[in-house]
Design a protein around this motif. Structure first.
Motif, mmCIF file in Angstrom:
data_model
loop_
_atom_site.group_PDB
_atom_site.id
_atom_site.type_symbol
_atom_site.label_atom_id
_atom_site.label_comp_id
_atom_site.label_asym_id
_atom_site.label_seq_id
_atom_site.Cartn_x
_atom_site.Cartn_y
_atom_site.Cartn_z
ATOM 1 N N GLY A 116 5.234 5.518 10.482
ATOM 2 C CA GLY A 116 5.556 6.952 11.115
ATOM 3 C C GLY A 116 6.962 7.292 11.195
ATOM 4 N N GLN A 117 7.717 6.256 11.440
ATOM 5 C CA GLN A 117 9.169 6.421 11.414
ATOM 6 C C GLN A 117 9.654 7.083 10.301
ATOM 7 O OE1 GLN A 117 11.265 3.586 14.640
ATOM 8 N NE2 GLN A 117 9.397 2.691 14.411
ATOM 9 N N VAL A 118 9.495 6.245 9.295
ATOM 10 C CA VAL A 118 9.885 6.676 8.107
ATOM 11 C C VAL A 118 9.536 8.153 7.745
ATOM 12 C CG1 VAL A 118 9.799 6.009 5.481
ATOM 13 C CG2 VAL A 118 10.315 4.298 7.020
ATOM 14 N N ALA A 119 8.357 8.415 7.967
ATOM 15 C CA ALA A 119 7.896 9.954 7.631
ATOM 16 C C ALA A 119 8.759 10.911 8.463
ATOM 17 C CB ALA A 119 6.294 10.167 8.220
ATOM 18 N N GLU A 120 9.377 10.663 9.159
ATOM 19 C CA GLU A 120 10.282 11.304 9.985
ATOM 20 C C GLU A 120 11.779 11.241 9.560
ATOM 21 O OE1 GLU A 120 9.338 10.884 14.238
ATOM 22 O OE2 GLU A 120 8.109 12.655 14.200
ATOM 23 N N SER A 121 12.159 10.034 9.264
ATOM 24 C CA SER A 121 13.542 9.756 9.053
ATOM 25 C C SER A 121 13.999 10.118 7.566
ATOM 26 C CB SER A 121 14.051 8.150 9.548
ATOM 27 O OG SER A 121 13.429 7.243 8.431
ATOM 28 N N ASN A 122 12.956 10.139 6.743
ATOM 29 C CA ASN A 122 13.316 9.823 5.364
ATOM 30 C C ASN A 122 14.188 8.836 4.746
ATOM 31 O OD1 ASN A 122 11.879 12.461 5.115
ATOM 32 N ND2 ASN A 122 13.462 13.697 5.751
ATOM 33 N N GLU A 123 13.951 7.837 5.499
ATOM 34 C CA GLU A 123 14.961 6.726 5.124
ATOM 35 C C GLU A 123 14.368 5.354 5.100
ATOM 36 O OE1 GLU A 123 18.426 6.428 7.843
ATOM 37 O OE2 GLU A 123 18.921 8.505 7.404
ATOM 38 N N ASN A 124 14.893 4.449 4.128
ATOM 39 C CA ASN A 124 14.230 3.136 4.010
ATOM 40 C C ASN A 124 14.094 2.390 5.496
ATOM 41 O OD1 ASN A 124 14.223 3.774 1.283
ATOM 42 N ND2 ASN A 124 15.503 2.041 0.812
ATOM 43 N N GLY B 107 0.959 -1.063 -0.022
ATOM 44 C CA GLY B 107 -0.196 -0.025 0.121
ATOM 45 C C GLY B 107 0.720 1.327 0.001
ATOM 46 N N PHE B 108 0.164 2.381 -0.301
ATOM 47 C CA PHE B 108 0.623 3.746 -0.317
ATOM 48 C C PHE B 108 0.077 4.443 0.679
ATOM 49 C CE2 PHE B 108 1.676 2.523 -4.968
ATOM 50 C CZ PHE B 108 2.934 2.996 -4.945
ATOM 51 N N TYR B 109 1.084 5.158 1.467
ATOM 52 C CA TYR B 109 0.549 6.233 2.538
ATOM 53 C C TYR B 109 1.072 7.505 2.143
ATOM 54 C CZ TYR B 109 -1.020 2.597 5.955
ATOM 55 O OH TYR B 109 -1.484 1.584 6.732
ATOM 56 N N PHE B 110 0.150 8.724 2.412
ATOM 57 C CA PHE B 110 0.467 9.905 2.126
ATOM 58 C C PHE B 110 0.591 10.867 2.956
ATOM 59 C CE2 PHE B 110 -0.584 7.838 -2.064
ATOM 60 C CZ PHE B 110 0.550 8.269 -2.934
ATOM 61 N N LYS B 111 1.408 11.892 3.085
ATOM 62 C CA LYS B 111 1.330 12.971 4.283
ATOM 63 C C LYS B 111 -0.187 13.577 3.857
ATOM 64 C CE LYS B 111 3.743 16.707 5.950
ATOM 65 N NZ LYS B 111 2.565 17.740 6.411
ATOM 66 N N ASN B 112 -0.981 13.726 5.089
ATOM 67 C CA ASN B 112 -2.407 14.042 5.194
ATOM 68 C C ASN B 112 -2.214 15.780 5.376
ATOM 69 O OD1 ASN B 112 -4.875 14.393 5.308
ATOM 70 N ND2 ASN B 112 -5.282 13.396 7.328
ATOM 71 N N GLY B 113 -2.100 16.434 4.223
ATOM 72 C CA GLY B 113 -2.032 17.957 4.226
ATOM 73 C C GLY B 113 -1.201 18.554 5.065
ATOM 74 N N ASP B 114 -1.450 19.312 5.915
ATOM 75 C CA ASP B 114 -0.247 20.038 6.710
ATOM 76 C C ASP B 114 -0.258 19.074 7.970
ATOM 77 O OD1 ASP B 114 0.162 22.084 4.808
ATOM 78 O OD2 ASP B 114 -1.357 23.665 5.610
ATOM 79 N N LYS B 115 -1.123 18.121 8.436
ATOM 80 C CA LYS B 115 -1.043 17.276 9.551
ATOM 81 C C LYS B 115 0.275 16.589 9.679
ATOM 82 C CE LYS B 115 -6.004 17.134 9.711
ATOM 83 N NZ LYS B 115 -7.256 16.263 9.267
ATOM 84 N N LYS B 116 0.683 16.228 10.780
ATOM 85 C CA LYS B 116 1.833 15.400 11.158
ATOM 86 C C LYS B 116 1.393 13.955 11.117
ATOM 87 C CE LYS B 116 5.698 18.098 12.174
ATOM 88 N NZ LYS B 116 6.951 17.653 11.367
ATOM 89 N N GLU B 117 0.769 13.650 10.194
ATOM 90 C CA GLU B 117 0.151 12.173 10.056
ATOM 91 C C GLU B 117 0.444 11.895 8.530
ATOM 92 O OE1 GLU B 117 -3.664 12.724 11.730
ATOM 93 O OE2 GLU B 117 -4.740 13.136 9.935
ATOM 94 N N ILE C 253 -5.132 6.110 9.214
ATOM 95 C CA ILE C 253 -4.156 7.174 9.614
ATOM 96 C C ILE C 253 -3.309 6.743 10.689
ATOM 97 C CG2 ILE C 253 -4.367 9.455 10.892
ATOM 98 C CD1 ILE C 253 -6.006 9.502 8.438
ATOM 99 N N ILE C 254 -1.823 7.358 10.448
ATOM 100 C CA ILE C 254 -0.929 6.993 11.177
ATOM 101 C C ILE C 254 -0.014 8.179 11.709
ATOM 102 C CG2 ILE C 254 1.306 5.675 11.469
ATOM 103 C CD1 ILE C 254 0.206 3.657 9.479
ATOM 104 N N PRO C 255 -0.040 8.626 12.784
ATOM 105 C CA PRO C 255 0.763 9.755 13.243
ATOM 106 C C PRO C 255 2.209 9.517 13.083
ATOM 107 C CG PRO C 255 -0.364 8.967 15.090
ATOM 108 C CD PRO C 255 -0.614 7.809 14.076
ATOM 109 N N PHE C 256 3.003 10.473 12.600
ATOM 110 C CA PHE C 256 4.269 10.738 12.515
ATOM 111 C C PHE C 256 4.974 9.950 13.861
ATOM 112 C CE2 PHE C 256 5.191 14.154 8.909
ATOM 113 C CZ PHE C 256 4.337 13.569 8.105
ATOM 114 N N GLY C 257 6.136 9.409 13.456
ATOM 115 C CA GLY C 257 6.764 8.793 14.741
ATOM 116 C C GLY C 257 6.112 7.403 15.142
ATOM 117 N N LYS C 258 5.054 6.991 14.852
ATOM 118 C CA LYS C 258 4.351 5.883 15.262
ATOM 119 C C LYS C 258 4.408 4.798 14.341
ATOM 120 C CE LYS C 258 0.924 4.405 18.226
ATOM 121 N NZ LYS C 258 1.589 3.432 19.096
ATOM 122 N N GLY C 259 4.804 3.717 14.842
ATOM 123 C CA GLY C 259 5.085 2.330 13.880
ATOM 124 C C GLY C 259 6.283 2.700 12.805
#
Length: 150
Positions: A76-84, A42-52, A67-73
């Motif tokens: 969420g960790q990849v959303a913050e780290s920008n790494e595989n 599946g694909f997940y995308f940043k939800n507008g300006d929200k940190k999710e 919905i997955i908050p940044f940093g969670k799971g």
């Protein structure tokens, strides 16, 4: 196997008859059907300006994690780290969100548009430790191609 899939991914993305979501869904279906250890794609995308992150097109069993908050799971960790993030054994991860009891491993590869992390491709596997560097390079290719239509 991945060389053939790259051609098929490009063909899907170059189709002018489908909208973006249809193309992404077709890629999810293709990967899930073609790679024996890709049980959920599946694909997940940043939800507008929200940190999710918000769930986009996917193939596999329905998930409650829309919905997955940044940093969670892992996602969420990849959303913050920008790494595989390759997880050979999800049971060994403290910060893991279980989508299904059958999932043994997960790989998440960020999706960049103009250098910004706008989402990711997420793959769950019911096979322990199935992902190789070849999977990472292939999924980076998929995201690079997808970014060109977003």
């Amino acid at each position: 196997m991945f060389a053939i899939l790259k051609t098929k991914v490009s063909t899907i993305l170059n189709s002018s008859k489908k909208d973006t979501d249809e193309k992404l869904k077709e890629i999810c279906d293709l990967l899930q059907e073609s790679v024996p250890y890709y049980d959920w794609v599946g694909f997940y995308f940043k939800n507008g300006d929200k940190k999710e992150l918000k769930l986009g097109p996917y193939a596999g069993a329905p998930t409650d994690h829309t919905i997955i908050p940044f940093g969670k799971g892992i996602c969420g960790q990849v959303a913050e780290s920008n790494e595989n993030f390759v997880v050979p054994d999800v049971a060994a991860q403290d910060n893991y969100i279980a989508c299904s009891v059958t999932v043994k491993a997960e790989i998440v590869v960020p999706l960049f548009v103009n250098g910004k992390n706008i989402g990711q491709i997420d793959i769950d596997s019911n096979t322990p430790n199935p992902f190789s560097e070849e999977d990472e390079r292939f999924l980076e290719y998929v995201n690079e191609k997808v970014s060109q239509i977003l």
